[in-house]
Design an enzyme around this catalytic site. Structure first.
Site, PDB file in Angstrom:
ATOM      1  N   SER A 272       0.858  -1.197   0.000  1.00 12.57           N
ATOM      2  CA  SER A 272       0.000   0.000   0.000  1.00 12.57           C
ATOM      3  C   SER A 272       0.882   1.231   0.000  1.00 12.57           C
ATOM      4  O   SER A 272       2.041   1.173   0.411  1.00 12.57           O
ATOM      5  CB  SER A 272      -0.872   0.029   1.252  1.00 12.57           C
ATOM      6  OG  SER A 272      -0.148   0.523   2.363  1.00 12.57           O
ATOM      7  N   ASP A 273       0.334   2.355  -0.433  1.00  9.80           N
ATOM      8  CA  ASP A 273       1.013   3.607  -0.111  1.00  9.80           C
ATOM      9  C   ASP A 273       0.761   3.873   1.377  1.00  9.80           C
ATOM     10  O   ASP A 273      -0.033   3.180   2.029  1.00  9.80           O
ATOM     11  CB  ASP A 273       0.532   4.763  -1.002  1.00  9.80           C
ATOM     12  CG  ASP A 273       1.548   5.923  -1.006  1.00  9.80           C
ATOM     13  OD1 ASP A 273       2.440   5.939  -0.125  1.00  9.80           O
ATOM     14  OD2 ASP A 273       1.450   6.804  -1.876  1.00  9.80           O
ATOM     15  N   TYR A 274       1.426   4.875   1.885  1.00 11.68           N
ATOM     16  CA  TYR A 274       1.439   5.183   3.317  1.00 11.68           C
ATOM     17  C   TYR A 274       0.011   5.380   3.847  1.00 11.68           C
ATOM     18  O   TYR A 274      -0.667   6.334   3.440  1.00 11.68           O
ATOM     19  CB  TYR A 274       2.255   6.455   3.505  1.00 11.68           C
ATOM     20  CG  TYR A 274       2.644   6.795   4.909  1.00 11.68           C
ATOM     21  CD1 TYR A 274       3.849   6.374   5.451  1.00 11.68           C
ATOM     22  CD2 TYR A 274       1.814   7.579   5.701  1.00 11.68           C
ATOM     23  CE1 TYR A 274       4.223   6.715   6.736  1.00 11.68           C
ATOM     24  CE2 TYR A 274       2.173   7.920   6.984  1.00 11.68           C
ATOM     25  CZ  TYR A 274       3.384   7.489   7.496  1.00 11.68           C
ATOM     26  OH  TYR A 274       3.743   7.842   8.768  1.00 11.68           O
ATOM     27  N   THR A 275      -0.424   4.499   4.712  1.00 15.08           N
ATOM     28  CA  THR A 275      -1.768   4.518   5.332  1.00 15.08           C
ATOM     29  C   THR A 275      -2.915   4.513   4.323  1.00 15.08           C
ATOM     30  O   THR A 275      -4.026   4.953   4.645  1.00 15.08           O
ATOM     31  CB  THR A 275      -1.964   5.729   6.289  1.00 15.08           C
ATOM     32  OG1 THR A 275      -1.824   6.957   5.560  1.00 15.08           O
ATOM     33  CG2 THR A 275      -0.977   5.708   7.447  1.00 15.08           C
ATOM     34  N   ALA A 276      -2.684   4.019   3.123  1.00 14.54           N
ATOM     35  CA  ALA A 276      -3.742   4.055   2.100  1.00 14.54           C
ATOM     36  C   ALA A 276      -4.931   3.181   2.505  1.00 14.54           C
ATOM     37  O   ALA A 276      -6.073   3.486   2.139  1.00 14.54           O
ATOM     38  CB  ALA A 276      -3.198   3.626   0.749  1.00 14.54           C
TER      39      ALA A 276
END
Ligand code: NOJ
Length: 730
Positions: A272-276
């Site tokens: 995932s992207d950061y906290t996506a």
């Protein structure tokens, strides 16, 4: 398409058989590396623990990957805890955002794309990998392969510009460069094409915004660079923050599973992207953290970055049967297979050699490469009266807030650059000039504000000079993540400086610094010469001096269109044809703006050198291309000038009638040639049906028989086309 061989499979299966659900979920967790953090964080602070807590999580088998830390010795300590103190001894992946250089900083990716030399990007990515793996990393979150058709979006700086064909070439080259030939080698760095997908299509160019996109555009424009990266061997892909027609990319089964895994056979892992995953709640796509976890995981996101959602909710979801254990095993298998593919299961201390970290034997070669990459990325937009190159005997005034600046050299995405080695414009020019040369250096203004007496000193310097080098542009923090702009112009204080300097009448060469295409105004637009210098990295000053004094003839071409005005955005050269194409006469009731034509001030593909390049007519070898055949297209390109130059010869096509409205032109090939004065060469491109395919009205990706225009030209608007017919299959 398996990535592990049978012996490794057996080892992975035996691990899986012994893992608890919590340990399996642990392999899917990506967390900030607080054991060896670096100063500037690039992400919002979410759930950040301290070093002791992180090591405790590693010991408990709760970590698959740590990111954005650096250092070989401490990396060994992390790995020692993972291998010797966790129950199953599985090593941790060590990742970071190493986008365009590690210690040696190369041009921002958009700038490097201007070189139109993917092989150059491959070499800079290789050098980056050598330095990053020496600093204790296995994995970079790069390359960004987002297509940016709207220059207001700040993250265009991280990609290869507005064109898909160019984007594919650079995506593949960067993956090859980062990973090298042998994934198991100590200097191989795993690549991550990102952000999957259509992140560059955010509405209004505002970062994180929604994406409403036609299927054809999604498939023909935004997906291909990811396919190119996967075909080049990328084993990890990062999801995007945006939704796609209402379904967040990070929980998008159609994309993550349907396209990436099922259609393309991608064998690697999705991070995932950061906290996506957490953001699915804010999107209003998931009810709560548990629902977000379930949706993201079932869609095909294997690893969760920083939110802690998987750690907290996946075990319960498996327990309740909402997430089948077989799917959890699949995700863990993918993570372990990637670890195995890079040799980490055999040698957990791979790329963690403190002796290599302090070894500087490659430094000189990397600096030479950085200088060459930087000068190859510079684009000469105009050169009235051949004001460039500048004579070393001339009296020169270097004016502007970037003249001696060292804080805006590296560009928006450099975390670990060695600032002590950055070469400013002033330093680069002085190094190229003889002792005692007349170089007057004046700031004139600050980046965003006037300076007391700044304009007066700048005007005095300009008056006393034969030529002004005007170093103006965007501060580097205007581009990159979360840096969207409504007006893509220079800060007012710099524009005022430019006006005052130009009013002296001394010829002005603009050294433009920029992370996107800009709408140039007034004295900047009207200067005698303009060099687009992006953010060129460590060797900025030397590279600019090479071009200014003619050691190197500029050979970069625009990978993004420079518009007349900000209000034209999104503007890209390969837009669909309208029913009322504008005319050069600016006729009424045609597709244009009241104030401006529907054209670029400087189009995609444009750029000059110090030679004089002339193109002969585009010719096709036959009037028709058989369905399964090929067709040669040729043109003669000559340098009639007095200096050697490199030319980027470009091939464009236009499908004259389609089941969907077709772009006015599309790039299908390019070649960079060096031409001596008086030299001419015939350039030949080969076209086949595959290059003419697009997603038609029936949703199929195929070429359609009929008439095509084809150009061999120096830019996306130049030249006269030849015509050919694609014949239907017999
Ligand atoms: C958010 C950015 O969108 C992404 O490109 C980056 O890799 C992560 N942060 C990790 O730093």
């Amino acid at each position: 398409m398996p990535i592990a061989h049978p012996a490794t499979d057996a080892r992975i299966e035996s691990l899986l058989a012994r893992m608890t659900v919590e340990e399996k979920v642990g392999q899917l967790g990506v967390f900030a590396d607080m054991v060896r953090p670096f100063a500037p964080d690039v992400n919002p602070e979410v759930n950040v623990s301290n070093a002791a807590q992180v090591l405790e999580q590693v010991r408990a088998g709760q970590v698959g990957c740590l990111f954005n830390g650096v250092g070989a010795a401490q990396g060994r300590e992390i790995q020692r805890v993972a291998v010797e103190e966790s129950r199953l001894g599985i090593p941790v992946l060590l990742a970071a955002d190493v986008i365009h250089g590690m210690r040696t900083v190369f041009p921002i990716p958009l700038g490097e794309a201007a070189s139109f030399e993917p092989q150059l990007a491959e070499r800079t990515a290789r050098a980056t990998a050598v330095e990053a793996t020496a600093a204790g990393l296995h994995w970079t979150y790069a390359p960004a392969v987002d297509i940016a058709r709207d220059q207001r979006w700040g993250r265009g700086a991280e990609g290869a510009g507005e064109d898909t064909f160019l984007g594919c070439a650079f995506a593949a080259a960067r993956v090859r460069g980062f990973q090298g030939e042998d994934l198991r080698a100590a200097d191989s760095l795993l690549a991550t094409p990102k952000h999957f997908v259509a992140y560059g299509a955010v509405a209004g160019g505002m970062d994180y915004n929604y994406v409403e996109i036609a299927e054809g555009t999604l498939h023909d424009v935004h997906l291909p660079p990811f396919k190119a990266a996967v075909d080049a061997g990328a084993l990890t892909v990062m999801t995007a923050f945006n939704d796609i027609n209402g379904v967040p990319a990070s929980a998008n089964h159609a994309m993550l599973t349907g396209v990436l895994r099922d259609a393309w056979g991608f064998p690697g892992l999705v991070v995932s992207d950061y906290t996506a995953d957490m953001e699915l709640v804010a999107h209003g796509y998931a009810e709560d953290a548990r629902d977000a976890t379930r949706r993201a995981f079932l869609a095909g996101m294997d690893m969760s970055m920083q939110s802690g959602f998987y750690a907290e909710h996946l075990p319960g979801l498996v327990e309740s049967g909402e997430v089948p254990v077989a799917l959890l095993d699949e995700a863990v298998r993918r993570v372990l297979s990637v670890k195995s593919a890079i040799g980490l299961l055999d040698d957990p201390y791979r790329s963690l050699d403190p002796a290599r970290e302090v070894d500087t034997s490659q430094r000189a070669a990397h600096e030479a490469l950085a200088r060459d990459a930087a000068r190859r990325s510079i684009v000469l937009l105009k050169n009235e009266g051949d004001v460039l190159p500048v004579s070393r005997q001339a009296r020169i005034a270097l004016i502007g807030p970037f003249a001696r600046d060292v804080d805006n050299i590296e560009g928006c995405w450099t975390l670990f650059g060695d600032k002590s080695r950055y070469v400013t414009l002033e330093a680069g020019l002085r190094a190229a000039l003889p002792e005692g040369a007349a170089l007057d250096v004046v700031d004139g203004c600050a980046l965003e504000a006037p300076l007391d007496g700044g304009i007066e000193s700048a005007v005095a310097a300009a008056r006393g000079a034969d030529v002004v080098l005007l170093a103006v542009g965007e501060p580097q923090r205007y581009s990159g993540e979360a840096q969207s702009r409504t007006r893509i112009v220079l800060p007012a204080a710099q524009q005022a400086l430019a006006e005052a300097v130009a009013a002296t009448g001394t010829p002005v060469v603009v050294l433009l610094r920029n992370g996107r295409a800009l709408a140039l105004e007034g004295a900047v637009r009207d200067a005698q010469a303009i060099l687009v210098t992006w953010f060129l990295g460590s060797q900025t000053g030397h590279a600019v001096a090479d071009v200014v004094f003619g050691e190197y003839s500029p050979s970069g071409r625009l990978p993004v269109s420079f518009p007349h005005d900000s209000g034209q955005q999104p503007f890209f050269y390969n837009h669909p044809r309208t029913g009322r194409p504008e005319t050069p006469e600016m006729t009424e009731f045609k597709a244009r703006w009241r104030e401006y034509p529907n054209t670029a001030l400087y189009p995609f593909g444009h750029g000059l050198g110090y030679g004089r390049i002339e193109y002969g007519a585009t010719r096709v070898d036959a009037p028709a291309l058989e369905w399964d055949g090929s067709l040669q297209v040729r043109a003669t390109v000559a340098n009639t000038g007095a200096r050697a130059a490199e030319e980027v010869v470009q091939l464009y096509v236009h499908d004259r009638v389609g089941s969907r409205v077709r772009p006015v032109r599309e790039l299908k090939g390019f070649r960079k040639l060096r031409l001596q004065p008086g030299e001419s060469r015939e350039v030949v491109f080969t076209l086949s049906r595959a290059q003419l395919a697009f997603t038609g009205a029936d949703g199929r990706f195929a070429a359609e028989p009929g008439a095509f225009d084809v150009w061999i030209a120096p830019s996306s608007v130049a030249g006269e086309p030849a015509r050919f017919e694609l014949l239907a299959s017999r």
